[in-house]
Structure formats: structure tokens, C-alpha cells
Design an enzyme around this catalytic site. Structure first.
Site, PDB file in Angstrom:
ATOM      1  CG  ASP A 140      74.715  41.926  17.357  1.00 61.84           C
ATOM      2  OD1 ASP A 140      75.122  40.009  17.664  1.00 61.84           O
ATOM      3  OD2 ASP A 140      75.590  42.330  17.131  1.00 61.84           O
ATOM      4  CD  GLN A 287      79.254  33.608  20.550  1.00 59.81           C
ATOM      5  OE1 GLN A 287      78.030  34.177  20.966  1.00 59.81           O
ATOM      6  NE2 GLN A 287      80.438  34.161  20.929  1.00 59.81           N
TER       7      GLN A 287
HETATM    8  O1  F6P Z   1      77.819  43.137  15.778  1.00 54.02           O
HETATM    9  C1  F6P Z   1      78.344  41.894  15.675  1.00 54.02           C
HETATM   10  C2  F6P Z   1      79.304  41.337  16.285  1.00 54.02           C
HETATM   11  O2  F6P Z   1      80.205  40.547  16.311  1.00 54.02           O
HETATM   12  C3  F6P Z   1      79.068  41.946  18.340  1.00 54.02           C
HETATM   13  O3  F6P Z   1      78.009  40.590  18.971  1.00 54.02           O
HETATM   14  C4  F6P Z   1      79.685  42.465  19.422  1.00 54.02           C
HETATM   15  O4  F6P Z   1      79.851  42.517  20.575  1.00 54.02           O
HETATM   16  C5  F6P Z   1      80.608  42.640  17.603  1.00 54.02           C
HETATM   17  O5  F6P Z   1      80.436  42.152  16.783  1.00 54.02           O
HETATM   18  C6  F6P Z   1      82.907  41.962  17.847  1.00 54.02           C
HETATM   19  O6  F6P Z   1      83.063  43.233  16.985  1.00 54.02           O
HETATM   20  P1  F6P Z   1      84.335  42.912  16.660  1.00 54.02           P
HETATM   21  O7  F6P Z   1      84.481  41.822  15.881  1.00 54.02           O
HETATM   22  O8  F6P Z   1      84.978  44.865  16.117  1.00 54.02           O
HETATM   23  O9  F6P Z   1      85.413  42.560  17.692  1.00 54.02           O
END
Ligand code: F6P
Length: 361
Positions: A140, A287
Site C-alpha cells: 500500500d 497484487q
Molecule cells: O495492507 C495490504 C492489503 O493487501 C490491503 O491493500 C488490503 O486491503 C488488505 O491487505 C487485504 O488483507 P487480507 O489479505 O487480509 O485480505
């Protein structure tokens, strides 16, 4: 001889393994021992999750995605939810156990690789007396006190490749394609990939958007004989006067909300208003995957070696940071003060506006 322990916490990001590689190599050249705590702090609570790392165990990992130590965003040791015998959830603080085990195992330093959440925990342990060094990770790019976090460049490159591919299908069908990208409350991935990937519209959390402006841009494209449009929406983007699309935290021990859904909502609104064929897609965890780009690999290797130099110099309670192309040590407290937002006066935002990209305002 020193004994260093590494952990990786929060969502994974390409480059984690490169940091581990750099720490293990730098330490072993100094004759120091390195251990890895699995899944964040698990290794400090369960010896089976504490592994010794050597040159063999990190061979070739600098170019791989993910983390060989595993990671979690449900691992707050200061408020750990556990199921008691009655099957009820109880929140316990296991931080003292971690401190005791850290001392008992004879560690000199903990290198905590993580984003905002993990570095907050690192700071709490630093305040309890643990010698900690932070390494800034997150796709991010929303950490203060460093120009870049590793993982961001790879995520941007993945999103840009996706946008490049969408152009041909959007054009073939005269469609609007809405792409939702990650980034939480910061629009870095959306802005960088949107500009480089030829988006017509980029919606950032930093600029509440107006659907009328979004639809006007699509109609303007039509007027100029461009019958397709590409819209990039950050998962944390918000309509003027609206609210962030969140799905709750959903999972036991998870403190952050799961974001998502704004892309599909924007697509529906565009379809209603412009009557154009519109499709949405969520790039999601793609991503976070894959090999780190050359930029992220090098940055992660530089961060890892700089962290070990900080151990040598006894600079604890600090995070290694990239500042004007140099490796610097900054207090962890500075890095977690607030989430780093896109500067709306920056030349990147001006670039977007000057090449005719609509930012929804
Ligand atoms: O902080 C990194 C991130 O990939 C964010 O961009 C996203 O909102 C979140 O983590 C997703 O988290 P998880 O892997 O728990 O779904």
C-alpha cells in the site's frame, strides 16, 4: 556473537524473502546467529514455530514472493482472542510471555518486518524493553517516514500490466472497464498504475468522487470518438458524502476491516447513467503475489542489510527508511503516526490532471 530474530507480520508483500535473505547473509558474515519466528509472533510462544535460519535455508529466496516464515494479520499478542473451555472467545495479553521467552532464548534484537499494524506492535514491544528494529513492508506504500515501502513497486507493476491487457478487450467491445485495486485509505497503487496504465478516470480515497463527473468524462470520451474507458478505483475510495465499502473484520483476531465492493458499485452507476456496457473486476491479492520487481528486490536487500548495520550500532526502536535514495534510521513512532496519503499538490497528481485523467472531482 549476537543472536537476532526476524518476524514477518501483516499481509505479505513481494520482497519479504529478500529482506530475510539479506539479514541472514549479513549476520552470518559477522558470525551471528539468526532465528525466524513463524507467523508473526508464534515462534515466541511455541518453540516449534521458532526456526534457525542459515545460508542453506535462504538459498535463492531473494527472488521469490511470499515469506518463508509465514505471516498473519490476526496476531496481536496484546489482545489475542482464544477459545476457552466453554467455547467462548476470551481476549488475553500474551506480551509478557513473549518478553520472557525473548530474554530466555538470549536474543539481542528483533527485526520486525511489517506494515502499520506490525510496526505498531513492534513499538509496543520496544516500550516494554525489547530491542527492536523495524523494516517497512506493504504494497500500500502508506507508511510515513519512508519514501517507499517494499512490495509497492511490484503491486503497481502487476496492476499496470492488468490495465494494459484490459485496453484491447475494452476497445473491442466499446466497453467501460472498472478495475478495483488495493491500498486501503491511500491511493498510491491506484494513482501510479492508473497514470502508467492509461486510465481515463482514477478514484482515490484522498478525493471523494462525484459520479456525475465520472460519467461526464465517459460521455466526453464518446464525443471525442473514444468509445471505451478504463476506470481505476482504489478499494478505499468514497463517493462525496458516502462511506467506505467494508465487509467488516469477519475473522477472529483480525482488527482491520476487509475493504471491497466500490468497483462494482461504480460500474453499476456508470451503466445506469451512461447506458454503456460496463464490467468490473477486482485485482485483489494478485497484487500481493509473484516475484518482487528489480526495484523491490534491491530495496528489500538494502533494507535487510541496513537493519543489520543498525543492530551492530545498537540503534533500536528505529525503522530503516528510504529517504532521498539513502538508507536512514527513523523512530518507529514516526512511521506509525498516521497513514501516508497521496499529496494532492504533488507532480504525480498534476501529471494525471494534465494528461486529461479525471480524478472524480
Ligand atoms: O495492507 C495490504 C492489503 O493487501 C490491503 O491493500 C488490503 O486491503 C488488505 O491487505 C487485504 O488483507 P487480507 O489479505 O487480509 O485480505
Amino acid at each position: 556473537m549476537k543472536k537476532v530474530v526476524i518476524s514477518t507480520g501483516g499481509g505479505d508483500a513481494p520482497g519479504l524473502n529478500a529482506v530475510i535473505y539479506a539479514v541472514v547473509h549479513s549476520c552470518s558474515r559477522r558470525g551471528w546467529e539468526v532465528y525466524g519466528s513463524k507467523s508473526g509472533y508464534s515462534g515466541f510462544l511455541d518453540m516449534d514455530d521458532m526456526v534457525q535460519l542459515n545460508l542453506r535455508s535462504v538459498e535463492g529466496i531473494y527472488s521469490t514472493g511470499g515469506t518463508i516464515l509465514g505471516s498473519t494479520n490476526k496476531g496481536n499478542p496484546f489482545a489475542k482472542p482464544i477459545l476457552n473451555l466453554a467455547g467462548e472467545v476470551q481476549v488475553v495479553d500474551v506480551s509478557d510471555r513473549i518478553m520472557n521467552n525473548f530474554r530466555r532464548m538470549g536474543f539481542d534484537c528483533h527485526i520486525a518486518i511489517g506494515g502499520d499494524g506490525s510496526l505498531r506492535l513492534a513499538q509496543q514491544f520496544a516500550e516494554k524493553g525489547m530491542p527492536v528494529i523495524g523494516v517497512p513492508k506493504t504494497i500500500d506504500n502508506d507508511l510515513e517516514a519512508t519514501d517507499r515501502t517494499f512490495g509497492f513497486d511490484t503491486a503497481v507493476s502487476t496492476a499496470t500490466n492488468a490495465l494494459d491487457k484490459l485496453h484491447s478487450t475494452a476497445k473491442s467491445h466499446d466497453r467501460v472497464m472498472v478495475v478495483e485495486v488495493m491500498g486501503r485509505e491511500s491511493g498510491w497503487i491506484a494513482l501510479y498504475s492508473g497514470i502508467s496504465g492509461g486510465a481515463d478516470i482514477i478514484l482515490l480515497p484522498e478525493i471523494p468522487f462525484d459520479m456525475e463527473k465520472v460519467c461526464a468524462k465517459i460521455s466526453d470520451n464518446e464525443l471525442h470518438d473514444k468509445h471505451y474507458s478504463i476506470v481505476v478505483v482504489a478499494e478505499g475510495a468514497v463517493e462525496k458524502g458516502g462511506q467506505v465499502f467494508d465487509k467488516g473484520s469477519g475473522e477472529l483476531g483480525r482488527e482491520e476491516k476487509i475493504l471491497g465492493g466500490v468497483g462494482e458499485w461504480v460500474a453499476q452507476e456508470i451503466r445506469k447513467e451512461t447506458e454503456k456496457d460496463t464490467r468490473s473486476l477486482v485485482l485483489g491479492h494478485l497484487q500481493r503475489g509473484g516475484s518482487p520487481t528489480n526495484f523491490d528486490r534491491l530495496l528489500a536487500l538494502r533494507f535487510g542489510t541496513a537493519a543489520v548495520r543498525m543492530v551492530e550500532q545498537g540503534i533500536f526502536g528505529h525503522m530503516v527508511a528510504l529517504e532521498a535514495s539513502k538508507m536512514e534510521a527513523v523512530p518507529i513512532a514516526e512511521a506509525i503516526k498516521s497513514r501516508k496519503k497521496v499529496d494532492l499538490e504533488s507532480d504525480k497528481v498534476l501529471t494525471a490532471r494534465n494528461i486529461g485523467i479525471c480524478l472524480g472531482d
